[in-house]
Design a protein around this motif. Structure first.
Motif, PDB file in Angstrom:
ATOM      1  N   THR A  71     -41.301 -43.125 -20.637  1.00 24.85           N
ATOM      2  CA  THR A  71     -40.269 -42.174 -20.228  1.00 24.85           C
ATOM      3  C   THR A  71     -38.886 -42.789 -20.393  1.00 24.85           C
ATOM      4  OG1 THR A  71     -40.482 -42.891 -17.925  1.00 24.85           O
ATOM      5  CG2 THR A  71     -41.772 -40.980 -18.615  1.00 24.85           C
ATOM      6  N   LEU A  72     -37.880 -41.905 -20.394  1.00 27.65           N
ATOM      7  CA  LEU A  72     -36.500 -42.297 -20.658  1.00 27.65           C
ATOM      8  C   LEU A  72     -35.669 -42.182 -19.389  1.00 27.65           C
ATOM      9  CD1 LEU A  72     -34.516 -42.967 -23.056  1.00 27.65           C
ATOM     10  CD2 LEU A  72     -34.035 -40.517 -23.132  1.00 27.65           C
ATOM     11  N   THR A  73     -34.874 -43.211 -19.112  1.00 28.58           N
ATOM     12  CA  THR A  73     -33.891 -43.157 -18.031  1.00 28.58           C
ATOM     13  C   THR A  73     -32.502 -43.195 -18.656  1.00 28.58           C
ATOM     14  OG1 THR A  73     -35.358 -44.271 -16.467  1.00 28.58           O
ATOM     15  CG2 THR A  73     -33.006 -44.278 -15.963  1.00 28.58           C
ATOM     16  N   ILE A  74     -31.663 -42.199 -18.315  1.00 30.48           N
ATOM     17  CA  ILE A  74     -30.328 -42.076 -18.897  1.00 30.48           C
ATOM     18  C   ILE A  74     -29.298 -42.480 -17.851  1.00 30.48           C
ATOM     19  CG2 ILE A  74     -28.682 -40.521 -20.004  1.00 30.48           C
ATOM     20  CD1 ILE A  74     -31.042 -38.706 -20.709  1.00 30.48           C
ATOM     21  N   SER A  75     -28.422 -43.402 -18.219  1.00 30.87           N
ATOM     22  CA  SER A  75     -27.350 -43.848 -17.334  1.00 30.87           C
ATOM     23  C   SER A  75     -26.016 -43.364 -17.885  1.00 30.87           C
ATOM     24  CB  SER A  75     -27.345 -45.376 -17.220  1.00 30.87           C
ATOM     25  OG  SER A  75     -28.579 -45.847 -16.697  1.00 30.87           O
ATOM     26  N   GLY A  76     -25.287 -42.618 -17.070  1.00 30.63           N
ATOM     27  CA  GLY A  76     -24.000 -42.075 -17.485  1.00 30.63           C
ATOM     28  C   GLY A  76     -23.548 -41.044 -16.466  1.00 30.63           C
ATOM     29  N   ILE A 107     -37.664 -47.508 -28.313  1.00 28.23           N
ATOM     30  CA  ILE A 107     -36.760 -46.365 -28.383  1.00 28.23           C
ATOM     31  C   ILE A 107     -35.959 -46.455 -29.674  1.00 28.23           C
ATOM     32  CG2 ILE A 107     -34.913 -47.542 -27.128  1.00 28.23           C
ATOM     33  CD1 ILE A 107     -34.291 -44.903 -25.745  1.00 28.23           C
ATOM     34  N   ASN A 108     -35.612 -45.292 -30.234  1.00 26.40           N
ATOM     35  CA  ASN A 108     -34.929 -45.305 -31.533  1.00 26.40           C
ATOM     36  C   ASN A 108     -33.448 -45.649 -31.437  1.00 26.40           C
ATOM     37  OD1 ASN A 108     -34.460 -42.769 -30.268  1.00 26.40           O
ATOM     38  ND2 ASN A 108     -33.989 -41.813 -32.222  1.00 26.40           N
ATOM     39  N   ILE A 109     -32.804 -45.404 -30.288  1.00 22.85           N
ATOM     40  CA  ILE A 109     -31.410 -45.785 -30.097  1.00 22.85           C
ATOM     41  C   ILE A 109     -31.239 -46.274 -28.659  1.00 22.85           C
ATOM     42  CG2 ILE A 109     -30.419 -44.238 -31.833  1.00 22.85           C
ATOM     43  CD1 ILE A 109     -29.733 -42.293 -29.622  1.00 22.85           C
ATOM     44  N   SER A 110     -30.225 -47.098 -28.437  1.00 20.88           N
ATOM     45  CA  SER A 110     -30.030 -47.677 -27.109  1.00 20.88           C
ATOM     46  C   SER A 110     -28.893 -47.025 -26.339  1.00 20.88           C
ATOM     47  CB  SER A 110     -29.768 -49.179 -27.215  1.00 20.88           C
ATOM     48  OG  SER A 110     -28.590 -49.426 -27.989  1.00 20.88           O
ATOM     49  N   SER A 111     -28.012 -46.297 -27.034  1.00 25.50           N
ATOM     50  CA  SER A 111     -26.876 -45.676 -26.342  1.00 25.50           C
ATOM     51  C   SER A 111     -26.257 -44.605 -27.231  1.00 25.50           C
ATOM     52  CB  SER A 111     -25.821 -46.732 -25.985  1.00 25.50           C
ATOM     53  OG  SER A 111     -25.272 -47.316 -27.163  1.00 25.50           O
ATOM     54  N   ILE A 112     -25.402 -43.783 -26.611  1.00 23.52           N
ATOM     55  CA  ILE A 112     -24.571 -42.813 -27.335  1.00 23.52           C
ATOM     56  C   ILE A 112     -23.146 -42.997 -26.837  1.00 23.52           C
ATOM     57  CG2 ILE A 112     -24.085 -40.387 -27.790  1.00 23.52           C
ATOM     58  CD1 ILE A 112     -27.029 -39.796 -27.355  1.00 23.52           C
ATOM     59  N   THR A 113     -22.214 -43.212 -27.769  1.00 21.85           N
ATOM     60  CA  THR A 113     -20.839 -43.523 -27.384  1.00 21.85           C
ATOM     61  C   THR A 113     -19.820 -42.524 -27.940  1.00 21.85           C
ATOM     62  OG1 THR A 113     -20.608 -45.015 -29.286  1.00 21.85           O
ATOM     63  CG2 THR A 113     -21.349 -45.987 -27.212  1.00 21.85           C
ATOM     64  N   VAL A 121     -33.435 -38.432 -28.988  1.00 22.28           N
ATOM     65  CA  VAL A 121     -33.835 -39.763 -28.534  1.00 22.28           C
ATOM     66  C   VAL A 121     -35.359 -39.778 -28.461  1.00 22.28           C
ATOM     67  CG1 VAL A 121     -33.588 -41.511 -26.749  1.00 22.28           C
ATOM     68  CG2 VAL A 121     -31.693 -39.940 -27.219  1.00 22.28           C
ATOM     69  N   ILE A 122     -35.965 -40.723 -29.163  1.00 21.10           N
ATOM     70  CA  ILE A 122     -37.422 -40.761 -29.292  1.00 21.10           C
ATOM     71  C   ILE A 122     -37.963 -42.036 -28.655  1.00 21.10           C
ATOM     72  CG2 ILE A 122     -39.371 -40.707 -30.896  1.00 21.10           C
ATOM     73  CD1 ILE A 122     -37.476 -39.430 -32.954  1.00 21.10           C
ATOM     74  N   GLN A 137     -36.312 -36.340 -26.440  1.00 23.27           N
ATOM     75  CA  GLN A 137     -35.342 -35.686 -25.561  1.00 23.27           C
ATOM     76  C   GLN A 137     -34.035 -35.510 -26.328  1.00 23.27           C
ATOM     77  OE1 GLN A 137     -35.317 -37.271 -21.625  1.00 23.27           O
ATOM     78  NE2 GLN A 137     -33.407 -36.311 -21.043  1.00 23.27           N
ATOM     79  N   ILE A 138     -33.433 -34.353 -26.183  1.00 22.65           N
ATOM     80  CA  ILE A 138     -32.142 -34.072 -26.794  1.00 22.65           C
ATOM     81  C   ILE A 138     -31.049 -34.394 -25.776  1.00 22.65           C
ATOM     82  CG2 ILE A 138     -30.660 -32.373 -27.883  1.00 22.65           C
ATOM     83  CD1 ILE A 138     -33.096 -33.149 -29.535  1.00 22.65           C
ATOM     84  N   VAL A 139     -30.156 -35.309 -26.130  1.00 25.73           N
ATOM     85  CA  VAL A 139     -29.088 -35.737 -25.225  1.00 25.73           C
ATOM     86  C   VAL A 139     -27.749 -35.238 -25.780  1.00 25.73           C
ATOM     87  CG1 VAL A 139     -27.918 -37.699 -24.166  1.00 25.73           C
ATOM     88  CG2 VAL A 139     -30.400 -37.752 -24.493  1.00 25.73           C
TER      89      VAL A 139
END
Length: 222
Positions: A71-76, A107-113, A121-122, A137-139
């Protein structure tokens, strides 16, 4: 991977031999495996014509079931709906597998800036047998304030910034190129009577929850 099979398995035997009385038969204890197993013993038995026997054992492991994806945890900073108002970073929680065990979760990416209307995000989990499972998940990120709306002022214009009559207002919507325009409002619908400076604020909000304002100073001398 790692000695595991990822599908149903069937067995065929290759005959043993005997140099004295000769080979009589070679058999397997089972002919196939169709369910996940952490280790099933398969016994191959060879018998010679005199009645002597010898055996050879195999341990066959089968895992044809995909693991439970991580599972994915998103920080922001969370905005409205499923939007984020800041850079976001990701951490992953490992998946699991009941048979061969968890190998790794990536995970395919570590952040979005930067602003995005939707980045996929896979999260991929692999078990020790080599089966894979993914969760997606679409972020969406909108860090940018919208363009604030404008005020249309209706009244008799005088010199400079002065009006010679009461004024009423119409609000023209602002805009936002990422999450889209939500609403544009004004603190006043109009101003009546003499004033040497009434502050009127126009506020635009985008769908993500960002806001921007535009200030007007209304001066009236009737």
């Amino acid at each position: 991977d790692n000695g595991w099979y990822k599908s149903n398995v069937t067995f065929s035997v290759k005959n043993g031999s005997d140099s004295t009385s000769g080979h009589a038969s070679t058999t397997s204890s089972i002919s196939s495996i169709t369910k996940d197993t952490k280790g099933t013993k398969v016994v191959v038995t060879t018998k010679d014509k005199a009645g002597n026997t010898n055996t050879k054992e195999y341990i066959v492991k089968m895992d044809k079931t995909a693991p439970v994806a991580g599972t994915l945890t998103i920080s922001g900073t969370k905005g409205s709906g499923d939007w984020h108002l800041s850079d976001v970073t990701f951490t992953i929680n490992d998946g699991s597998d009941a048979t061969s065990g968890h190998n790794k979760t990536t995970i395919n990416i570590s952040s979005i800036t930067s602003d995005t209307k939707g980045t996929k995000v896979i999260v991929t989990t692999m078990d020790n047998a080599g089966n894979k499972q993914t969760s997606e998940q679409i972020v969406k990120v909108d860090k940018t304030a919208p363009i604030p709306g404008t005020l249309v002022i209706n009244g008799k214009k005088g010199f400079g910034e002065w009006y010679l009559s009461d004024v009423t207002f119409n609000v023209k919507n602002g805009s936002d190129s990422t999450s889209g325009h939500s609403n544009t409002t004004s603190t006043h619908t109009g101003v009546a009577g003499n004033t040497d400076g009434t502050e009127v604020m126009v506020t635009t909000k985008d769908v993500a929850g960002n806001t921007a304002t535009r200030k007007y100073i209304i001066r009236i001398d009737k």
